[in-house]
Design an enzyme around this catalytic site. Sequence first.
Site, PDB file in Angstrom:
ATOM      1  N   GLU A  86      23.868  -4.449  -2.237  1.00 15.38           N
ATOM      2  CA  GLU A  86      24.570  -5.242  -3.392  1.00 15.38           C
ATOM      3  C   GLU A  86      23.978  -6.708  -3.362  1.00 15.38           C
ATOM      4  O   GLU A  86      24.058  -7.399  -4.478  1.00 15.38           O
ATOM      5  CB  GLU A  86      26.150  -5.605  -2.650  1.00 15.38           C
ATOM      6  CG  GLU A  86      26.860  -4.352  -2.595  1.00 15.38           C
ATOM      7  CD  GLU A  86      26.994  -3.691  -3.950  1.00 15.38           C
ATOM      8  OE1 GLU A  86      27.242  -4.320  -4.845  1.00 15.38           O
ATOM      9  OE2 GLU A  86      27.010  -2.357  -3.864  1.00 15.38           O
ATOM     10  N   GLU A 108      26.551 -13.375  -7.882  1.00 14.71           N
ATOM     11  CA  GLU A 108      26.017 -12.367  -8.814  1.00 14.71           C
ATOM     12  C   GLU A 108      24.867 -13.127  -9.892  1.00 14.71           C
ATOM     13  O   GLU A 108      24.983 -14.381 -10.331  1.00 14.71           O
ATOM     14  CB  GLU A 108      27.162 -11.745  -9.841  1.00 14.71           C
ATOM     15  CG  GLU A 108      26.867 -10.751 -10.710  1.00 14.71           C
ATOM     16  CD  GLU A 108      28.168 -10.180 -11.336  1.00 14.71           C
ATOM     17  OE1 GLU A 108      27.901  -9.651 -12.420  1.00 14.71           O
ATOM     18  OE2 GLU A 108      29.142 -10.362 -10.764  1.00 14.71           O
TER      19      GLU A 108
END
Length: 262
Positions: A86, A108
């Site tokens: 991730e 992100e």
Amino acid sequence: MKFLALMVVLIFASALRASADISSLISQDMFNEMLKHRSDSNCAGKFYTYDAFIAAANSFGAFGTTGDDTTRKREIAAFLAQTSHETTGGWATAPDGPYAWGYCYVQEQGNPGDYCVPNQQWPCAPGKKYFGRGPIQISYNYNYGPAGEAIKADILNDPDLVAKDPTISFKTGLWFWMTPQSPKPSSHDVITGQWKPSAEDTAAGRVPGYGVITNIINGGIECGKGSNPQVEDRIGFYKRYCDILKVSYGDNLDCYNQRPFA
């Protein structure tokens, strides 16, 4: 005799403390070897410290302490592998290989949206954004809310805490890992062998093993579509970490033929 009895009690208590602290299985040197390039100049992963990981893990008593040493080591490897995927900064020809570049990113990448959806129980705070942060890249207000409640941190009103406090950051990843979200079991129950597939699971090809964890995390995009780079990446991290921890991989590592959970 009283002295002998006291010594037995103290030894037993010491053994219990050791079994309840995953630092007995993963040292700081191992952690640094696993996440070898997290402090690289192109990464922000220096944020993720060993002490924060251990502190967060110890706040979830069953994590890394359930089952025998093989099971416990596999859980540590599986958690760090899935979260490394991730947060990866690796590429195919990266120094030391692509699986040495987990935990490169805290937030992100790109230009994410606010990830705010209408939710009566977990309403978005004015002006706040709920894009991916931390090891599991927790996203959306409906995840920040219950995660914050569970770990006793008001990340619904201050989601940036996940990118500012490394212990809180790790706790959000562990909250997701330890918490079942029906019809999905928890990743913890899967890797520790406590999850038993239902008839529906069996018909969907969902069998015990690391692959089901990938299905839990991102099955709708990655599972039931045959071999693909995303699942291969998750497996690559897992195998590397198992090798460092000197533990076997177990069975059913992929989800290539598993239907996603509904």
